[in-house]
Scaffold this motif. Structure first.
Motif, PDB file in Angstrom:
ATOM      1  N   TRP A   1       4.206  -5.542 -10.096  1.00 26.93           N
ATOM      2  CA  TRP A   1       2.986  -5.106 -10.765  1.00 26.93           C
ATOM      3  C   TRP A   1       2.424  -3.934  -9.979  1.00 26.93           C
ATOM      4  N   ASP A   2       2.150  -2.838 -10.677  1.00 32.79           N
ATOM      5  CA  ASP A   2       1.640  -1.617 -10.060  1.00 32.79           C
ATOM      6  C   ASP A   2       0.135  -1.569 -10.259  1.00 32.79           C
ATOM      7  N   CYS A   3      -0.624  -1.413  -9.168  1.00 35.45           N
ATOM      8  CA  CYS A   3      -2.078  -1.377  -9.292  1.00 35.45           C
ATOM      9  C   CYS A   3      -2.563  -0.107  -9.984  1.00 35.45           C
ATOM     10  N   GLY A   4      -1.674   0.903 -10.120  1.00 38.12           N
ATOM     11  CA  GLY A   4      -2.011   2.072 -10.903  1.00 38.12           C
ATOM     12  C   GLY A   4      -2.721   3.183 -10.161  1.00 38.12           C
ATOM     13  N   GLU A   5      -2.868   3.064  -8.844  1.00 33.53           N
ATOM     14  CA  GLU A   5      -3.535   4.102  -8.052  1.00 33.53           C
ATOM     15  C   GLU A   5      -2.618   4.512  -6.917  1.00 33.53           C
ATOM     16  N   PRO A   6      -1.750   5.514  -7.146  1.00 35.00           N
ATOM     17  CA  PRO A   6      -0.842   5.953  -6.079  1.00 35.00           C
ATOM     18  C   PRO A   6      -1.612   6.570  -4.920  1.00 35.00           C
ATOM     19  N   ASN A   7      -0.960   6.581  -3.746  1.00 38.44           N
ATOM     20  CA  ASN A   7      -1.570   7.115  -2.523  1.00 38.44           C
ATOM     21  C   ASN A   7      -2.886   6.401  -2.212  1.00 38.44           C
ATOM     22  N   SER A   8      -2.869   5.080  -2.283  1.00 41.20           N
ATOM     23  CA  SER A   8      -4.095   4.297  -2.102  1.00 41.20           C
ATOM     24  C   SER A   8      -3.837   3.104  -1.190  1.00 41.20           C
ATOM     25  N   PHE A   9      -4.899   2.348  -0.951  1.00 44.23           N
ATOM     26  CA  PHE A   9      -4.821   1.108  -0.177  1.00 44.23           C
ATOM     27  C   PHE A   9      -4.007   0.057  -0.920  1.00 44.23           C
ATOM     28  N   GLY A  10      -3.770   0.271  -2.222  1.00 47.77           N
ATOM     29  CA  GLY A  10      -2.929  -0.632  -3.000  1.00 47.77           C
ATOM     30  C   GLY A  10      -3.509  -2.025  -3.079  1.00 47.77           C
ATOM     31  N   THR A  11      -2.652  -3.017  -2.872  1.00 42.42           N
ATOM     32  CA  THR A  11      -3.092  -4.416  -2.822  1.00 42.42           C
ATOM     33  C   THR A  11      -3.112  -4.857  -1.379  1.00 42.42           C
TER      34      THR A  11
ATOM     35  N   ALA B   1       0.851  -1.185   0.000  1.00 45.23           N
ATOM     36  CA  ALA B   1       0.000   0.000   0.000  1.00 45.23           C
ATOM     37  C   ALA B   1       0.884   1.232   0.000  1.00 45.23           C
ATOM     38  N   SER B   2       0.347   2.339  -0.517  1.00 44.96           N
ATOM     39  CA  SER B   2       1.124   3.580  -0.554  1.00 44.96           C
ATOM     40  C   SER B   2       0.364   4.745   0.069  1.00 44.96           C
ATOM     41  N   GLY B   3      -0.765   4.461   0.706  1.00 41.59           N
ATOM     42  CA  GLY B   3      -1.545   5.522   1.329  1.00 41.59           C
ATOM     43  C   GLY B   3      -2.711   4.917   2.067  1.00 41.59           C
ATOM     44  N   SER B   4      -3.667   5.747   2.443  1.00 38.45           N
ATOM     45  CA  SER B   4      -4.835   5.320   3.195  1.00 38.45           C
ATOM     46  C   SER B   4      -4.396   4.683   4.506  1.00 38.45           C
ATOM     47  N   GLY B   5      -5.295   4.064   5.208  1.00 35.63           N
ATOM     48  CA  GLY B   5      -4.945   3.419   6.459  1.00 35.63           C
ATOM     49  C   GLY B   5      -5.996   3.645   7.513  1.00 35.63           C
ATOM     50  N   PRO B   6      -5.878   2.951   8.625  1.00 38.31           N
ATOM     51  CA  PRO B   6      -6.894   3.012   9.681  1.00 38.31           C
ATOM     52  C   PRO B   6      -7.037   4.413  10.272  1.00 38.31           C
ATOM     53  N   TRP B   7      -8.234   4.675  10.726  1.00 34.18           N
ATOM     54  CA  TRP B   7      -8.546   5.947  11.390  1.00 34.18           C
ATOM     55  C   TRP B   7      -8.280   5.751  12.871  1.00 34.18           C
ATOM     56  N   VAL B   8      -7.032   5.907  13.285  1.00 35.22           N
ATOM     57  CA  VAL B   8      -6.650   5.653  14.670  1.00 35.22           C
ATOM     58  C   VAL B   8      -5.671   6.723  15.128  1.00 35.22           C
ATOM     59  N   PRO B   9      -5.665   7.003  16.433  1.00 34.84           N
ATOM     60  CA  PRO B   9      -4.657   7.930  16.944  1.00 34.84           C
ATOM     61  C   PRO B   9      -3.268   7.341  16.761  1.00 34.84           C
ATOM     62  N   GLY B  10      -2.299   8.197  16.454  1.00 35.10           N
ATOM     63  CA  GLY B  10      -0.945   7.702  16.251  1.00 35.10           C
ATOM     64  C   GLY B  10      -0.692   7.237  14.837  1.00 35.10           C
ATOM     65  N   GLN B  11      -1.734   7.092  14.020  1.00 33.32           N
ATOM     66  CA  GLN B  11      -1.562   6.707  12.621  1.00 33.32           C
ATOM     67  C   GLN B  11      -2.346   7.678  11.739  1.00 33.32           C
TER      68      GLN B  11
END
Length: 462
Positions: free
Chosen positions: A143-153, A100-110
């Motif tokens: 293999w690049d999923c083609g969506e930077p700054n995303s949840f990726g694979t 992954a290259s972005g996104s992520g859980p909605w948590v304190p510290g992250q």
């Protein structure tokens, strides 16, 4: 009685029932988010695990004496600052990592990961050769999923052969979709086919926009998007599709997947502040049954008693829908039918909390399961039993169930590790949390904990 070897201090021994603990390894001060196993031709067993920008390797040929081989960086953090390894599969002498290259859980510290230029993002899958030298994986292709700054694979299935079945981000789509990757030439992987729920195609709606780097807020987690690995059995892919429930696809022709059945679960199941509202769909070997889960959450991410001076999730006293493990009859894939519920995890007699639902938080915490052991037919080094389910149940630890009678799942063993003594900058209780697991053909269970190394255990009278 003396404290067990894995104790973290006086009164911090963990809890177990019908389980023997064989070993503990601190993984060089780290932890695996997901791990995968490989058995070499000469009979050696290796675990490979994701560790952020790194992959860790540990030999477990003798499960009582694990040997940490090394961790090595696969993602250049100078160039790809927000990218990390999240998932991993091993088969046919190949190690495949999901990134992954972005996104992520909605948590304190992250916090939300910073938006980076596309050339500074790495997301999709990396492929490595481990057959030649299992202790020194050799990079083959990307293999690049083609969506930077995303949840990726995120979660994906690879059971050997030509195709990798992934839950991946894709440009113009909201949330991960099914994408099948052809690795006939592992140095040049290409997409073979894809499928999505119609509502995911954002470009099909006038004025609709979305941010692929949005944090995983409750609103996002309740939407329909592919979270769980598309688990393929006999030409059908069983998918944990978050808010859309269990989705069954026909993938006999991977260039044209199509839906054959669906079982909505969210509403009565899938708590508002939990994780993926439908997380995993696991079809059982040799049975017309599928085990489906709603993801819970880690208690440390929640604010005790909603203290307004502590940042983080403030959920108050609102009720949380049940997150649970379900038994689904899929003898007719066009009509998947819920037939049984797994029991609430047994609370140990001296456990400091009355149940796992509140954990001393003073709020209704979204308790529930996480990952299951996933037998795959072309990985004979994994346990292939269809009468048993193993689950890392977050704060309830490892749970083992007898499902020989599919209508009456019975819990037969558990292990809640000692609470971590590592530093964690989160507001909630610092309790032990289990993340993922593997069970090998010998019956040894390898438990990945959140921020606290690896335990190797076995069911007594297995």
């Amino acid at each position: 009685m003396s404290a067990p070897f894995y104790s973290k201090g006086p009164g911090n021994d963990g809890y177990l029932k019908n389980i023997e603990v064989l070993a503990y390894d601190d993984l060089d001060g780290g932890s695996f988010f997901q791990s995968a196993m490989w058995k070499t031709d000469d009979g050696r067993y290796y675990l490979y695990g994701t560790m952020g920008p790194n992959i860790g390797i540990i030999e477990v040929t003798d499960p009582g004496k694990p040997r940490f081989v090394k961790k090595f960086q696969t993602i250049d953090q100078e160039k790809y600052k927000s990218s990390r390894n999240v998932k991993i599969q091993v088969a046919d002498g190949l190690m495949i990592t999901g990134m992954a290259s972005g996104s992520g859980p909605w948590v304190p510290g992250q916090p939300k990961r910073p938006t980076m230029p596309a050339e500074c993002c790495r997301q999709g899958i990396d492929i490595f050769d481990i057959k030649t030298d299992p202790e020194n994986p050799k990079f083959l292709g990307y293999w690049d999923c083609g969506e930077p700054n995303s949840f990726g694979t995120h979660r994906f299935m690879y059971d050997g052969g030509r195709f990798v079945h992934t839950a991946s981000s894709a440009r113009t789509f909201e949330g991960n979709i099914y994408r099948c990757i052809d690795i006939k030439d592992p140095t040049h992987p290409v997409e073979a086919g894809r499928w999505w729920m119609p509502h995911q195609f954002a470009d099909g709606y006038i004025g609709r926009t979305f941010d692929p780097n949005d944090s995983h807020t409750p609103e996002y987690m309740h939407k329909g998007w592919l979270h769980g690995a598309p688990f393929v059995k006999n030409g059908l892919a069983y998918c944990g599709y978050s808010g859309d429930g269990l989705v069954i696809l026909n993938v006999e022709d991977v260039t044209r997947p199509y839906i054959v059945g669906q079982l909505p679960l969210v509403g009565p199941f899938g708590s508002y502040y939990g994780g993926a509202t439908t997380h995993t769909a696991l079809p059982l070997p040799d049975r017309d049954l599928c085990v489906v889960t709603n993801e819970g959450e880690r208690p440390a991410w929640f604010v005790p008693n909603n203290d307004p001076n502590i940042p983080g999730k403030k959920i108050g006293k609102i009720p949380q829908a049940l997150n649970n493990i379900h038994m689904v009859d899929v003898s007719d894939p066009s009509n998947p039918t819920l037939i049984a519920e797994f029991p609430y995890p047994e609370v140990p007699e001296n456990f400091p909390f009355q149940n796992f639902q509140q954990m001393g938080l003073g709020v209704n915490y979204p308790f529930g399961p996480h990952n299951l052991h996933e037998p795959m037919p072309h990985k004979p080094w994994l346990e292939q039993r269809s009468d048993r389910i193993y689950c890392c149940y977050f704060a309830a630890g490892l749970r083992v169930y007898d499902i020989s009678d599919e209508f009456v799942p019975k819990e037969i063993a558990y292990f809640i590790p000692p609470n971590t003594t590592r530093s964690i900058s989160l507001p909630g209780p610092k309790v032990a949390v289990t993340e993922d697991l593997i069970v090998d053909e010998r019956g040894y269970i390898y438990i990945n904990t959140w921020c606290d190394g690896l335990y190797i255990v076995k069911v007594i009278n297995n």
